[in-house]
Design an enzyme around this catalytic site. Structure first.
Site, PDB file in Angstrom:
ATOM      1  N   SER A 123      -0.266  -5.428  -7.340  1.00  0.00           N
ATOM      2  CA  SER A 123      -0.841  -6.644  -6.544  1.00  0.00           C
ATOM      3  C   SER A 123      -0.222  -8.004  -6.765  1.00  0.00           C
ATOM      4  CB  SER A 123      -2.387  -6.853  -6.774  1.00  0.00           C
ATOM      5  OG  SER A 123      -2.805  -8.008  -6.319  1.00  0.00           O
TER       6      SER A 123
ATOM      7  N   LYS B  82      -6.689  -0.259  -7.690  1.00  0.00           N
ATOM      8  CA  LYS B  82      -5.916  -1.414  -6.677  1.00  0.00           C
ATOM      9  C   LYS B  82      -6.744  -1.527  -5.273  1.00  0.00           C
ATOM     10  CE  LYS B  82      -2.961  -3.798  -4.826  1.00  0.00           C
ATOM     11  NZ  LYS B  82      -2.700  -3.903  -3.401  1.00  0.00           N
TER      12      LYS B  82
ATOM     13  N   HIS C 128      -9.673  -3.578  -6.037  1.00  0.00           N
ATOM     14  CA  HIS C 128      -9.094  -5.040  -6.230  1.00  0.00           C
ATOM     15  C   HIS C 128      -9.043  -5.706  -4.864  1.00  0.00           C
ATOM     16  CE1 HIS C 128      -5.668  -7.658  -5.585  1.00  0.00           C
ATOM     17  NE2 HIS C 128      -5.846  -7.953  -7.036  1.00  0.00           N
ATOM     18  N   ASN C 129      -8.584  -4.728  -3.915  1.00  0.00           N
ATOM     19  CA  ASN C 129      -8.349  -5.502  -2.536  1.00  0.00           C
ATOM     20  C   ASN C 129      -9.454  -5.508  -1.855  1.00  0.00           C
ATOM     21  OD1 ASN C 129      -5.585  -4.926  -3.424  1.00  0.00           O
ATOM     22  ND2 ASN C 129      -5.295  -4.355  -1.139  1.00  0.00           N
TER      23      ASN C 129
ATOM     24  N   GLU D  41     -11.071  -8.736  -3.208  1.00  0.00           N
ATOM     25  CA  GLU D  41     -10.193  -9.706  -2.590  1.00  0.00           C
ATOM     26  C   GLU D  41     -10.865 -10.022  -1.168  1.00  0.00           C
ATOM     27  OE1 GLU D  41      -5.938  -9.217  -2.576  1.00  0.00           O
ATOM     28  OE2 GLU D  41      -5.944  -9.621  -0.611  1.00  0.00           O
TER      29      GLU D  41
HETATM   30  P1  NDP Z   1       7.573  -1.924   4.187  1.00  0.00           P
HETATM   31  O1  NDP Z   1       6.316  -1.408   4.121  1.00  0.00           O
HETATM   32  O2  NDP Z   1       7.758  -2.910   5.607  1.00  0.00           O
HETATM   33  O3  NDP Z   1       8.401  -0.782   4.451  1.00  0.00           O
HETATM   34  C1  NDP Z   1      10.057  -0.904   4.598  1.00  0.00           C
HETATM   35  C2  NDP Z   1      10.836  -0.009   3.561  1.00  0.00           C
HETATM   36  O4  NDP Z   1      10.479   1.169   3.730  1.00  0.00           O
HETATM   37  C3  NDP Z   1      12.342  -0.275   3.810  1.00  0.00           C
HETATM   38  O5  NDP Z   1      12.937  -0.088   2.733  1.00  0.00           O
HETATM   39  C4  NDP Z   1      12.616   1.082   4.678  1.00  0.00           C
HETATM   40  O6  NDP Z   1      13.993   1.241   4.794  1.00  0.00           O
HETATM   41  C5  NDP Z   1      11.592   2.076   3.916  1.00  0.00           C
HETATM   42  N1  NDP Z   1      11.468   2.919   4.993  1.00  0.00           N
HETATM   43  C6  NDP Z   1      10.634   3.011   5.940  1.00  0.00           C
HETATM   44  N2  NDP Z   1      10.656   4.179   6.608  1.00  0.00           N
HETATM   45  C7  NDP Z   1      11.149   4.887   5.759  1.00  0.00           C
HETATM   46  C8  NDP Z   1      11.703   6.378   5.670  1.00  0.00           C
HETATM   47  N3  NDP Z   1      11.287   7.151   6.933  1.00  0.00           N
HETATM   48  N4  NDP Z   1      12.527   6.966   4.768  1.00  0.00           N
HETATM   49  C9  NDP Z   1      12.926   6.082   3.904  1.00  0.00           C
HETATM   50  N5  NDP Z   1      12.650   4.558   3.726  1.00  0.00           N
HETATM   51  C10 NDP Z   1      11.824   4.362   4.679  1.00  0.00           C
HETATM   52  O7  NDP Z   1       8.220  -2.829   3.141  1.00  0.00           O
HETATM   53  P2  NDP Z   1       7.379  -3.964   2.001  1.00  0.00           P
HETATM   54  O8  NDP Z   1       8.237  -4.195   0.826  1.00  0.00           O
HETATM   55  O9  NDP Z   1       6.523  -4.786   2.662  1.00  0.00           O
HETATM   56  O10 NDP Z   1       6.345  -2.557   1.451  1.00  0.00           O
HETATM   57  C11 NDP Z   1       6.512  -1.731   0.624  1.00  0.00           C
HETATM   58  C12 NDP Z   1       5.340  -0.943  -0.105  1.00  0.00           C
HETATM   59  O11 NDP Z   1       4.393  -1.657  -0.799  1.00  0.00           O
HETATM   60  C13 NDP Z   1       4.380  -0.419   0.963  1.00  0.00           C
HETATM   61  O12 NDP Z   1       3.772   0.873   0.610  1.00  0.00           O
HETATM   62  C14 NDP Z   1       3.053  -1.410   1.134  1.00  0.00           C
HETATM   63  O13 NDP Z   1       2.008  -1.133   1.562  1.00  0.00           O
HETATM   64  C15 NDP Z   1       3.262  -1.933  -0.373  1.00  0.00           C
HETATM   65  N6  NDP Z   1       2.892  -3.163  -0.623  1.00  0.00           N
HETATM   66  C16 NDP Z   1       3.163  -4.455   0.015  1.00  0.00           C
HETATM   67  C17 NDP Z   1       2.794  -5.577  -0.399  1.00  0.00           C
HETATM   68  C18 NDP Z   1       3.268  -6.799   0.481  1.00  0.00           C
HETATM   69  O14 NDP Z   1       2.559  -7.656   0.244  1.00  0.00           O
HETATM   70  N7  NDP Z   1       4.076  -6.479   1.500  1.00  0.00           N
HETATM   71  C19 NDP Z   1       1.729  -5.891  -1.307  1.00  0.00           C
HETATM   72  C20 NDP Z   1       1.422  -4.516  -2.297  1.00  0.00           C
HETATM   73  C21 NDP Z   1       2.110  -3.573  -1.717  1.00  0.00           C
HETATM   74  P3  NDP Z   1      14.999   0.546   5.729  1.00  0.00           P
HETATM   75  O15 NDP Z   1      15.510  -0.464   5.304  1.00  0.00           O
HETATM   76  O16 NDP Z   1      16.088   1.936   5.960  1.00  0.00           O
HETATM   77  O17 NDP Z   1      14.168   0.623   7.062  1.00  0.00           O
END
Ligand code: NDP
Length: 482
Positions: free
Chosen positions: A128, A182, A185-186, A189
């Site tokens: 988080s 988690k 937690h959300n 939130e």
């Molecule tokens: P995203 O959820 O936008 O995902 C993008 C990433 O996933 C990129 O690295 C992308 O690679 C990769 N990806 C997507 N599809 C595939 C695939 N089929 N195979 C391999 N790689 C893939 O990124 P975030 O950083 O926002 O979030 C990452 C995780 O963290 C998610 O599960 C999200 O729910 C969680 N999270 C996010 C928060 C936030 O505030 N954003 C907070 C807490 C958790 P490429 O560059 O090649 O497209």
């Protein structure tokens, strides 16, 4: 093979987590499906620590020292499954795969079962704090085996947020426990945010205060028992002026709240466990209503003629007293929402066989995460001492807080009804409290109704056994069924 940890997925979250790891002295292998993202991270931040950028997943795995620790931070759902499978094919028994994305806990339970059957460890870890948390120190909620925790502990403790010097990370329990906590937690939130929004609405529409005045109120509240990240940012947001129009920014933001699903999961799971989480569910539904575009537009056209009164003309002193009422009502409702959230965790622990230390959960929420707040110290103490074992509301500190707020809470809810301002979380939390306190509930009548139309039977207050009244017969005899 030199890296002690690796990160797969270098978007906002993964990139920040990798930098945080490197900054704290870890040797970090990094991989992203699209290599350009890896190159960009190295170009911009490669000098912040020791990174081992990999072009292929095989190269990534080869750069990790054993037992290998790979943290997956890719898009939740199918992409995460794909990465887990590809990594598991390349890794060896004893290695650890961590999914730090926002997985739904049943997926984590399923994945853990499949991966552990192959001799590898699988850890579903709730993270988080958003992007900034990932970079500067998140609150971390890992599940998985005790054995995997031994290997992960020093790594996670190095990057987690610190609250009073203690890292905001603890092993939550087996398989899906971390992602479950988690998720709750959300959910909490959601209720925290909705309560703040209801308070704002009461002051803005009810009392006719300006955004600036309300910002000052939240700033003052942040120096009280309400001290928290969400109160702090609310003051900031309300102080903000729109660059284009000069109006308060909040006035030009469309009033449709989005959501990504964790609040809904919290409520769905609470329904499965039959645990009332009224504060959280009302907060989810309030977002839902806000986003019902057509329905809301149609309602505007209806121009309902209903009686309501604002309090714009209220003398200053009385207005100040009412603002204080809102503060106390907010605190009481917030306590109820947390009590319900912790009850949900307790029920899940029982249902899924997790041994969860609730005091530790409260402790690791004190820093790094969105709901971080001063009063989590109190919650942690209450679970530590056993006072909150049945309900947080029964711990003397919180019982006293509810009793102190009682008058304000009722005044706020009844005034809100008169203003015509919806306060679903304030009022449902109060209803939960009143229901919980009631020696006798009208459920007796419901049992009578169920017996009447469905022969569902009832129990008597004065005699053990199961009874049924033959409602269709003239003299309605009661029979004892067992
Ligand atoms: P995203 O959820 O936008 O995902 C993008 C990433 O996933 C990129 O690295 C992308 O690679 C990769 N990806 C997507 N599809 C595939 C695939 N089929 N195979 C391999 N790689 C893939 O990124 P975030 O950083 O926002 O979030 C990452 C995780 O963290 C998610 O599960 C999200 O729910 C969680 N999270 C996010 C928060 C936030 O505030 N954003 C907070 C807490 C958790 P490429 O560059 O090649 O497209």
């Amino acid at each position: 093979a030199e890296a002690n940890v690796g990160v797969v997925g270098l978007a906002a979250m993964g990139g920040s987590l990798a930098r945080n790891l490197a900054y704290h002295g870890n040797k970090v292998a990094v991989f992203n499906r699209t290599y350009a993202r890896t190159e960009k991270l190295m170009a911009e931040h490669g000098d912040e620590g020791e990174f081992f950028p990999a072009k292929t997943l095989a190269e990534f795995v080869a750069s990790l020292a054993k037992p290998r620790v790979a943290i997956i931070m890719v898009k939740a759902g199918a992409p995460t499954d794909t990465m887990i499978d590809q990594l598991a094919d390349l890794m060896e028994p004893g290695d650890i795969i961590v999914d730090a994305g926002n997985a739904h806990f049943p997926d984590t339970i399923r994945r853990e079962k499949a991966i552990s059957a192959r001799g590898l460890h699988f850890v579903g870890c709730g993270v988080s704090g958003g992007e900034e948390g990932a970079l500067k120190g998140p609150s971390m909620m890992p599940g998985g085996s005790e054995e995997s925790w031994k290997a992960l502990k020093p790594i996670f403790e190095s990057i987690a947020a610190k609250a009073e010097g203690k890292p905001c990370v603890a092993h939550i329990g087996e398989n899906g426990a971390g992602h479950f906590v988690k998720m709750v937690h959300n959910g909490i939130e959601y209720s925290d945010m909705q309560l703040i929004a209801e308070s704002y609405d009461l002051m803005r529409r009810g009392l006719g205060m300006t955004a600036e005045e309300i910002a000052d109120v939240f700033e003052a509240w942040n120096a009280t028992e309400l001290n928290s990240y969400l109160i702090e940012i609310t003051a900031d947001i309300l102080h903000e002026k729109d660059k284009k129009t000069g109006k308060p920014l909040v006035d030009v933001i469309v009033d449709h709240a989005g959501m990504k699903g964790t609040g809904t999961w919290t409520v769905q799971s609470a329904l499965d466990l039959a645990v009332p989480v009224t504060g959280i569910s009302e907060a989810v539904f309030a977002r839902g209503l806000s986003d019902q575009t057509e329905l809301r537009e149609e309602a505007q056209k209806q121009d309902f003629q209903v009686g309501r009164s604002g309090l714009e003309g209220m003398p200053l002193e009385e207005r100040q007293a009412f603002v204080n009422n809102i503060r106390e009502a907010l605190y009481a409702s917030k306590i109820v929402a947390y009590a319900q959230g912790f009850n949900e965790i307790q029920a899940a622990a029982k249902a899924y066989g997790w041994d969860i230390d609730l005091a530790a959960v409260a402790r690791i929420w004190r820093g790094g995460c969105i709901i971080r707040a001063k009063f989590l110290n109190r919650i942690s103490d209450a679970f530590e001492s056993g006072e909150a074992n049945v309900s947080l509301l029964f711990a003397p500190y919180f019982k006293d807080a509810l009793e102190t707020a009682d008058h304000s809470w009722r005044r706020v809810v009844s005034r809100a009804v008169n203003f015509g301002i919806p306060v679903p979380v304030f009022s449902s939390s109060l209803a939960y409290f009143d229901g919980l306190r009631s020696k006798r509930l009208p459920a007796c009548l419901i049992q009578g109704q169920r017996d009447y139309f469905g022969a569902h039977t009832y129990q008597r207050v004065d005699e053990p056994g199961v009874f049924h009244t033959l409602w269709a017969e003239k003299d309605r005899p009661e029979i004892k069924e067992s």
